[in-house]
Motif scaffolding. Structure first.
Motif, short mmCIF file in Angstrom:
data_model
loop_
_atom_site.label_atom_id
_atom_site.label_comp_id
_atom_site.label_asym_id
_atom_site.label_seq_id
_atom_site.Cartn_x
_atom_site.Cartn_y
_atom_site.Cartn_z
N ASN A 54 0.71 -1.36 0.14
CA ASN A 54 0.06 0.01 -0.07
C ASN A 54 0.74 1.29 0.11
N GLU A 55 1.89 1.29 0.71
CA GLU A 55 2.69 2.33 0.83
C GLU A 55 3.84 2.33 -0.66
N GLN A 56 3.88 1.32 -1.30
CA GLN A 56 4.81 1.21 -2.42
C GLN A 56 6.26 1.59 -2.10
N VAL A 57 6.74 0.88 -1.10
CA VAL A 57 8.05 1.16 -0.63
C VAL A 57 8.86 0.01 -1.08
N GLN A 58 10.33 0.21 -1.51
CA GLN A 58 11.22 -0.85 -1.65
C GLN A 58 11.57 -1.41 -0.52
#
Length: 91
Positions: free
Chosen positions: A51-55
């Motif tokens: 949901n946060e689209q973090v790597q």
């Protein structure tokens, strides 16, 4: 792995995630783990990553899958979690 070792490993994964996700996104993760639902906490962590689209490092994602295997059914995990892993485990 004993239940205590499992819980310690799950907590370590959640704390590592703090390097990549805001604290408010991890509140539910820590709450579930602290209330005896460690696998559900990691499932929540998986959804927070997506949901946060973090790597995040591949090792973190691998640990999520390892510690939720046989506890959380695939249908409840995000299908695109691996899309958010850093190549070569780098930061």
């Amino acid at each position: 792995m004993s239940p205590e070792e499992y819980l310690g490993a799950v907590k370590a994964v959640a704390w590592e995630a703090a390097d990549y996700l805001p604290a408010e996104r991890l509140a539910e993760v820590h709450s579930l783990i602290d209330h005896g639902e460690p696998a559900e906490g990691l499932c929540s962590l998986a959804w927070a990553i997506v949901n946060e689209q973090v790597q995040v490092p591949a090792a973190l994602i691998n640990a999520i899958y390892e510690f939720t295997a046989e506890v959380i059914e695939d249908e409840f995990m995000p299908t695109d979690l691996r899309k958010f892993q850093l190549s070569d485990g780098g930061r």
